[in-house]
Every structure is written in C-alpha cells, then in structure tokens.
Design a protein around this motif. Structure first.
Motif, PDB file in Angstrom:
ATOM      1  N   LEU A 119      -0.679 -12.281  -4.997  1.00 42.22           N
ATOM      2  CA  LEU A 119      -0.775 -11.906  -3.588  1.00 42.22           C
ATOM      3  C   LEU A 119       0.545 -12.235  -2.896  1.00 42.22           C
ATOM      4  O   LEU A 119       0.979 -13.383  -2.887  1.00 42.22           O
ATOM      5  N   HIS A 171       1.257 -10.705   0.404  1.00 42.63           N
ATOM      6  CA  HIS A 171       1.097 -10.567   1.856  1.00 42.63           C
ATOM      7  C   HIS A 171      -0.309 -10.054   2.152  1.00 42.63           C
ATOM      8  O   HIS A 171      -0.810  -9.179   1.453  1.00 42.63           O
ATOM      9  N   ASP A 172      -0.923 -10.593   3.199  1.00 43.94           N
ATOM     10  CA  ASP A 172      -2.190 -10.062   3.704  1.00 43.94           C
ATOM     11  C   ASP A 172      -2.266 -10.399   5.182  1.00 43.94           C
ATOM     12  O   ASP A 172      -2.408 -11.560   5.558  1.00 43.94           O
ATOM     13  N   ASP A 173      -2.132  -9.368   6.016  1.00 48.64           N
ATOM     14  CA  ASP A 173      -2.180  -9.585   7.461  1.00 48.64           C
ATOM     15  C   ASP A 173      -3.536  -9.207   8.057  1.00 48.64           C
ATOM     16  O   ASP A 173      -3.668  -9.102   9.273  1.00 48.64           O
ATOM     17  N   HIS A 228      -3.098  -4.850   5.980  1.00 47.91           N
ATOM     18  CA  HIS A 228      -2.199  -4.437   4.904  1.00 47.91           C
ATOM     19  C   HIS A 228      -2.089  -5.575   3.890  1.00 47.91           C
ATOM     20  O   HIS A 228      -1.736  -6.692   4.256  1.00 47.91           O
ATOM     21  N   VAL A 229      -2.389  -5.269   2.638  1.00 49.78           N
ATOM     22  CA  VAL A 229      -2.324  -6.255   1.558  1.00 49.78           C
ATOM     23  C   VAL A 229      -1.264  -5.799   0.567  1.00 49.78           C
ATOM     24  O   VAL A 229      -1.263  -4.632   0.140  1.00 49.78           O
ATOM     25  N   THR A 230      -0.367  -6.702   0.181  1.00 45.30           N
ATOM     26  CA  THR A 230       0.664  -6.395  -0.803  1.00 45.30           C
ATOM     27  C   THR A 230       0.531  -7.366  -1.967  1.00 45.30           C
ATOM     28  O   THR A 230       0.411  -8.569  -1.759  1.00 45.30           O
ATOM     29  N   HIS A 269       0.693  -1.694  -2.435  1.00 49.71           N
ATOM     30  CA  HIS A 269       0.326  -1.808  -1.029  1.00 49.71           C
ATOM     31  C   HIS A 269      -1.043  -1.165  -0.829  1.00 49.71           C
ATOM     32  O   HIS A 269      -1.244  -0.005  -1.197  1.00 49.71           O
ATOM     33  N   TRP A 286      -4.458  -0.891   2.077  1.00 48.61           N
ATOM     34  CA  TRP A 286      -4.840  -1.040   3.472  1.00 48.61           C
ATOM     35  C   TRP A 286      -6.352  -1.009   3.599  1.00 48.61           C
ATOM     36  O   TRP A 286      -7.030  -0.272   2.887  1.00 48.61           O
ATOM     37  N   ARG A 287      -6.839  -1.799   4.522  1.00 50.22           N
ATOM     38  CA  ARG A 287      -8.278  -1.818   4.800  1.00 50.22           C
ATOM     39  C   ARG A 287      -8.680  -0.677   5.731  1.00 50.22           C
ATOM     40  O   ARG A 287      -9.872  -0.445   5.936  1.00 50.22           O
ATOM     41  N   VAL A 296     -11.422  -6.702   0.435  1.00 50.81           N
ATOM     42  CA  VAL A 296     -10.986  -7.932  -0.217  1.00 50.81           C
ATOM     43  C   VAL A 296     -12.029  -9.000   0.036  1.00 50.81           C
ATOM     44  O   VAL A 296     -12.398  -9.245   1.198  1.00 50.81           O
ATOM     45  N   LEU A 319      -9.623  -7.545  -4.843  1.00 48.06           N
ATOM     46  CA  LEU A 319      -9.307  -6.410  -3.993  1.00 48.06           C
ATOM     47  C   LEU A 319      -9.889  -5.201  -4.704  1.00 48.06           C
ATOM     48  O   LEU A 319      -9.541  -4.930  -5.862  1.00 48.06           O
TER      49      LEU A 319
END
Length: 166
Positions: free
Chosen positions: A30, A32-34, A37-39, A66, A68-69, A98, A103
């Motif tokens: 993992l 990034h997860d804001d 957007h999850v990377t 990448h 996205w939710r 997620v 994911l």
C-alpha cells in the motif's frame, strides 16, 4: 530490551473478481489511500510471460496500480525489470472496495492500453464485454463501463492521462 525494527510497509491483497469468481489474488504494498484513491505496488503476479503482441508482461515487471472507490476503472503503470516504463494497462471495473486487508474490484472485461510514449492507445476485449451479457443483466453497469472506457481513451489521446494518477 526490544529491538527497533523498521516498519514494514502496509500490505493489501488485490482481488480481481470476474463473473462472480476470483480471477486472481496477489499481495501488494500500500503506497497511498486517501479514502477515494488507493495506490499500490506489486510485482507481476502472472505465471511466466504474457505476450499481448503490443506489450509483454513478465517476471520482474513492477505494477503501480491506481484504484478508486468512485470510478469505474483501475490504471496500472507497468515498468520492466530495469525500471523502464512500458505503458499503462487500464481495467474497466466496478469501483473498488477496501476492507480487512483486501482491495476488491470486479473486472467488467473492457480494457485499454496506452504505450509509454502515448502513440498507441488500444481498446481491448470489447468482444468479451459483448459476450458477458452485462448489457442485458445490468444495463446501468454496462453504460458506466462504456463511459469509463470512453473517458480513459479520451484522456489517453489528449495528453491528460497522467493527471489521473496524481
């Protein structure tokens, strides 16, 4: 006395579902997860080499993926063993979910490839999408999938593609 061990990066299992079954599951780091957007970063999870004719995925390749939710696609940057960019493989999927270290995305068959230099933009697997029956069983999802493919193709051709990944 306890040792100070470096923190290991958080891990997620990426689960790609197709037609109600798990198509592939693999571990990823993992990045990034804001909340939207999850990377993640993962090694090529396929068995051996997969040659599409326009690109080869092979052991040693690294995918920065990448998800996205709130978007109907996933974009995967593909680099070879030496770090050279091969391009971007885009899966048209339902928005990602997620939870509990996983994911999960549902593959809707449509795909897009954009070469590293941007000169090749290819729509893929439209025949598989037509054969899936999604247009009949879930017309709203089918429309969202086609719209997502159109959006990605437009961005890939107009030079706004990499802004998606920021």
């Amino acid at each position: 006395m306890s040792a100070n061990l470096p923190d290991s990066p958080p891990q997620l299992d990426i689960v790609l579902v197709k037609a109600g079954r798990t198509k592939i599951r693999y571990p990823a780091e993992l990045l990034h997860d804001d909340g939207t957007h999850v990377t993640v970063r993962a090694a090529w999870a396929g068995a051996g080499v997969r040659d599409f004719g326009f690109v080869r995925f092979e052991p040693g390749d690294v995918f920065t993926e990448h998800y996205w939710r709130d978007r109907w696609y996933a974009v995967k940057e593909v680099r070879g063993l030496e770090g050279v960019l091969k391009g971007w493989y885009c899966d048209i999927t339902r928005p990602a979910s997620v939870s509990e270290g996983e994911l999960v995305v549902e593959d809707l068959d449509l795909d897009l490839w954009r070469s590293a230099d941007g000169t090749a933009v290819l729509r893929l697997d439209e025949d598989e999408f037509a054969e899936s029956g999604l247009e009949t069983t879930d017309p709203q999802a089918a429309a969202a999938a086609r719209s997502a493919l159109d959006e990605l193709e437009l961005r890939a051709r107009d030079g706004d593609f990499e802004a998606l990944l920021a």
